[in-house]
Design a protein around this motif. Structure first.
Motif, PDB file in Angstrom:
ATOM      1  N   ARG A  54       3.982  12.580  -1.788  1.00  0.00           N
ATOM      2  CA  ARG A  54       3.815  11.133  -1.637  1.00  0.00           C
ATOM      3  C   ARG A  54       5.129  10.365  -1.848  1.00  0.00           C
ATOM      4  O   ARG A  54       5.349   9.324  -1.223  1.00  0.00           O
ATOM      5  CB  ARG A  54       2.749  10.605  -2.594  1.00  0.00           C
ATOM      6  CG  ARG A  54       3.061  10.818  -4.067  1.00  0.00           C
ATOM      7  CD  ARG A  54       1.837  10.490  -4.932  1.00  0.00           C
ATOM      8  NE  ARG A  54       2.121  10.641  -6.356  1.00  0.00           N
ATOM      9  CZ  ARG A  54       2.077  11.812  -7.007  1.00  0.00           C
ATOM     10  NH1 ARG A  54       1.767  12.920  -6.323  1.00  0.00           N
ATOM     11  NH2 ARG A  54       2.331  11.863  -8.298  1.00  0.00           N
ATOM     12  N   TRP A  70      -0.442  14.267  -1.056  1.00  0.00           N
ATOM     13  CA  TRP A  70      -0.365  13.773  -2.434  1.00  0.00           C
ATOM     14  C   TRP A  70       0.864  14.358  -3.135  1.00  0.00           C
ATOM     15  O   TRP A  70       1.577  13.639  -3.841  1.00  0.00           O
ATOM     16  CB  TRP A  70      -1.637  14.135  -3.186  1.00  0.00           C
ATOM     17  CG  TRP A  70      -1.591  13.756  -4.642  1.00  0.00           C
ATOM     18  CD1 TRP A  70      -1.419  14.581  -5.715  1.00  0.00           C
ATOM     19  CD2 TRP A  70      -1.720  12.436  -5.183  1.00  0.00           C
ATOM     20  NE1 TRP A  70      -1.425  13.866  -6.881  1.00  0.00           N
ATOM     21  CE2 TRP A  70      -1.607  12.549  -6.591  1.00  0.00           C
ATOM     22  CE3 TRP A  70      -1.916  11.180  -4.612  1.00  0.00           C
ATOM     23  CZ2 TRP A  70      -1.689  11.440  -7.435  1.00  0.00           C
ATOM     24  CZ3 TRP A  70      -1.992  10.067  -5.459  1.00  0.00           C
ATOM     25  CH2 TRP A  70      -1.879  10.206  -6.843  1.00  0.00           C
ATOM     26  N   THR A  72      -4.098   6.382  -7.235  1.00  0.00           N
ATOM     27  CA  THR A  72      -5.177   7.190  -6.658  1.00  0.00           C
ATOM     28  C   THR A  72      -6.112   6.363  -5.775  1.00  0.00           C
ATOM     29  O   THR A  72      -6.656   6.881  -4.794  1.00  0.00           O
ATOM     30  CB  THR A  72      -5.982   7.879  -7.762  1.00  0.00           C
ATOM     31  OG1 THR A  72      -6.478   6.898  -8.683  1.00  0.00           O
ATOM     32  CG2 THR A  72      -5.117   8.878  -8.519  1.00  0.00           C
ATOM     33  N   ARG A 123       2.253   1.686  -3.422  1.00  0.00           N
ATOM     34  CA  ARG A 123       1.238   2.172  -4.366  1.00  0.00           C
ATOM     35  C   ARG A 123       1.017   3.671  -4.202  1.00  0.00           C
ATOM     36  O   ARG A 123       0.880   4.403  -5.188  1.00  0.00           O
ATOM     37  CB  ARG A 123      -0.073   1.413  -4.152  1.00  0.00           C
ATOM     38  CG  ARG A 123      -0.034  -0.034  -4.645  1.00  0.00           C
ATOM     39  CD  ARG A 123      -1.234  -0.798  -4.139  1.00  0.00           C
ATOM     40  NE  ARG A 123      -2.479  -0.175  -4.571  1.00  0.00           N
ATOM     41  CZ  ARG A 123      -3.664  -0.404  -3.992  1.00  0.00           C
ATOM     42  NH1 ARG A 123      -3.737  -1.205  -2.932  1.00  0.00           N
ATOM     43  NH2 ARG A 123      -4.737   0.179  -4.450  1.00  0.00           N
ATOM     44  N   ILE A 124       0.994   4.138  -2.962  1.00  0.00           N
ATOM     45  CA  ILE A 124       0.829   5.578  -2.724  1.00  0.00           C
ATOM     46  C   ILE A 124       2.027   6.333  -3.273  1.00  0.00           C
ATOM     47  O   ILE A 124       1.876   7.358  -3.949  1.00  0.00           O
ATOM     48  CB  ILE A 124       0.647   5.849  -1.221  1.00  0.00           C
ATOM     49  CG1 ILE A 124      -0.701   5.302  -0.746  1.00  0.00           C
ATOM     50  CG2 ILE A 124       0.743   7.349  -0.930  1.00  0.00           C
ATOM     51  CD1 ILE A 124      -0.895   5.352   0.754  1.00  0.00           C
ATOM     52  N   ARG A 125       3.221   5.829  -2.998  1.00  0.00           N
ATOM     53  CA  ARG A 125       4.425   6.480  -3.496  1.00  0.00           C
ATOM     54  C   ARG A 125       4.442   6.540  -5.023  1.00  0.00           C
ATOM     55  O   ARG A 125       4.976   7.486  -5.613  1.00  0.00           O
ATOM     56  CB  ARG A 125       5.670   5.735  -2.983  1.00  0.00           C
ATOM     57  CG  ARG A 125       5.985   5.975  -1.512  1.00  0.00           C
ATOM     58  CD  ARG A 125       7.007   4.975  -0.991  1.00  0.00           C
ATOM     59  NE  ARG A 125       8.207   4.937  -1.808  1.00  0.00           N
ATOM     60  CZ  ARG A 125       9.262   5.732  -1.638  1.00  0.00           C
ATOM     61  NH1 ARG A 125       9.244   6.632  -0.656  1.00  0.00           N
ATOM     62  NH2 ARG A 125      10.317   5.634  -2.407  1.00  0.00           N
ATOM     63  N   LEU A 138      -6.260   5.746   1.846  1.00  0.00           N
ATOM     64  CA  LEU A 138      -5.532   6.459   2.898  1.00  0.00           C
ATOM     65  C   LEU A 138      -6.415   7.541   3.506  1.00  0.00           C
ATOM     66  O   LEU A 138      -6.464   7.702   4.735  1.00  0.00           O
ATOM     67  CB  LEU A 138      -4.272   7.081   2.307  1.00  0.00           C
ATOM     68  CG  LEU A 138      -3.430   7.953   3.243  1.00  0.00           C
ATOM     69  CD1 LEU A 138      -2.686   7.088   4.252  1.00  0.00           C
ATOM     70  CD2 LEU A 138      -2.447   8.801   2.446  1.00  0.00           C
ATOM     71  N   GLN A 171       0.831  -1.204   0.000  1.00  0.00           N
ATOM     72  CA  GLN A 171       0.000   0.000   0.000  1.00  0.00           C
ATOM     73  C   GLN A 171       0.866   1.255   0.000  1.00  0.00           C
ATOM     74  O   GLN A 171       0.580   2.218  -0.712  1.00  0.00           O
ATOM     75  CB  GLN A 171      -0.932  -0.005   1.207  1.00  0.00           C
ATOM     76  CG  GLN A 171      -2.054  -1.022   1.106  1.00  0.00           C
ATOM     77  CD  GLN A 171      -2.873  -1.059   2.377  1.00  0.00           C
ATOM     78  OE1 GLN A 171      -2.343  -1.266   3.466  1.00  0.00           O
ATOM     79  NE2 GLN A 171      -4.162  -0.865   2.245  1.00  0.00           N
ATOM     80  N   ARG A 172       1.925   1.252   0.804  1.00  0.00           N
ATOM     81  CA  ARG A 172       2.845   2.387   0.805  1.00  0.00           C
ATOM     82  C   ARG A 172       3.469   2.568  -0.582  1.00  0.00           C
ATOM     83  O   ARG A 172       3.595   3.691  -1.078  1.00  0.00           O
ATOM     84  CB  ARG A 172       3.946   2.183   1.839  1.00  0.00           C
ATOM     85  CG  ARG A 172       3.513   2.435   3.277  1.00  0.00           C
ATOM     86  CD  ARG A 172       4.646   2.131   4.245  1.00  0.00           C
ATOM     87  NE  ARG A 172       4.269   2.508   5.608  1.00  0.00           N
ATOM     88  CZ  ARG A 172       4.672   3.620   6.210  1.00  0.00           C
ATOM     89  NH1 ARG A 172       5.464   4.461   5.568  1.00  0.00           N
ATOM     90  NH2 ARG A 172       4.297   3.897   7.440  1.00  0.00           N
ATOM     91  N   ALA A 190      -5.252   3.791  -3.894  1.00  0.00           N
ATOM     92  CA  ALA A 190      -4.573   3.600  -2.611  1.00  0.00           C
ATOM     93  C   ALA A 190      -4.597   4.884  -1.800  1.00  0.00           C
ATOM     94  O   ALA A 190      -4.772   4.856  -0.574  1.00  0.00           O
ATOM     95  CB  ALA A 190      -3.130   3.149  -2.851  1.00  0.00           C
ATOM     96  N   PHE A 191      -4.446   6.019  -2.469  1.00  0.00           N
ATOM     97  CA  PHE A 191      -4.478   7.284  -1.747  1.00  0.00           C
ATOM     98  C   PHE A 191      -5.889   7.571  -1.233  1.00  0.00           C
ATOM     99  O   PHE A 191      -6.064   8.121  -0.145  1.00  0.00           O
ATOM    100  CB  PHE A 191      -4.010   8.426  -2.646  1.00  0.00           C
ATOM    101  CG  PHE A 191      -3.698   9.694  -1.894  1.00  0.00           C
ATOM    102  CD1 PHE A 191      -2.475   9.858  -1.264  1.00  0.00           C
ATOM    103  CD2 PHE A 191      -4.632  10.715  -1.795  1.00  0.00           C
ATOM    104  CE1 PHE A 191      -2.187  11.017  -0.552  1.00  0.00           C
ATOM    105  CE2 PHE A 191      -4.355  11.871  -1.091  1.00  0.00           C
ATOM    106  CZ  PHE A 191      -3.125  12.020  -0.467  1.00  0.00           C
TER     107      PHE A 191
END
Length: 208
Positions: free
Chosen positions: A57, A54, A14, A8-10, A20, A5-6, A16-17
């Motif tokens: 990220r 965002w 969108t 994917r956010i990095r 979050l 998940q981290r 995954a964010f």
């Protein structure tokens, strides 16, 4: 939050964010309300916090347990910036002619007014602390971060968090020694800002 998940956010995922936001928006909102003393201002700060998250990220650490300290660190920086903006705005308003007084319809909302009075009392006490002490207190006591998480949020050593929190508690004890402390809004743990029950303890200290 697991590593995928981290990652994917990095990478700018969108979905995954969005998850979050669903997982942590309420916690960020509660932290900002307690820090700012304003429900309406908190909504704007939360929006700015996630916009900034965002944008930043790629700086999210690729490993770790909870991403909340990272978010609260961003929220703290946004609060600093909005306070500076508010001070400049207030200075500009002083130079304007006085406006016609408008009725305050919030007085009609009894429960909201009661909560506002309690929040204002707590905010007034915290406002007498140095900003760095206030930030550590709200993160550790009200938002429940341990020393390591608060250090991550503020990008300072753990020892700095400990010393600032100790100073904040000492000052608040002195300020509220003879005044019953208001319960913080929405808390179910019985923590109080001052009074005979004493200062609230951080999660880390309660679990020792």
């Amino acid at each position: 939050m697991n590593l995928s998940q981290r990652a994917r956010i990095r990478a700018g995922d969108t979905a995954a964010f969005g998850q979050l936001f669903e997982d942590h928006a309420h916690e960020v909102y509660r932290h900002v309300v307690r820090s700012s003393g304003s429900w309406s201002a908190a909504e704007d700060v939360v929006s700015l916090t996630f916009l900034e998250a965002w944008r930043l990220r790629a700086k999210l650490r690729p490993e770790g347990d909870s991403v909340l300290p990272w978010l609260l660190g961003i929220a703290t920086n946004v609060l600093r910036n909005t306070r500076r903006t508010a001070r400049r705005h207030a200075a500009a308003l002083i130079r304007l002619p006085p406006a016609e007084a408008m009725p305050d319809f919030a007085d009609e909302i009894v429960n909201r007014l009661r909560d506002s009075e309690q929040l204002a009392a707590a905010t007034a006490a915290l406002a007498r602390l140095r900003p760095a002490e206030r930030e550590v207190f709200t993160l550790c006591v009200w938002s429940g971060l341990d020393y390591a998480q608060a250090a991550e949020a503020l990008d300072v050593p753990i020892g700095t968090v400990r010393s600032r929190l100790s100073r904040a508690r000492t000052k608040l004890r002195e300020m509220t020694a003879h005044v019953p402390g208001p319960r913080e809004p929405g808390a179910g743990s019985g923590q109080e800002l001052g009074g005979r029950t004493g200062m609230a303890r951080s999660n880390q200290e309660r679990n020792r």
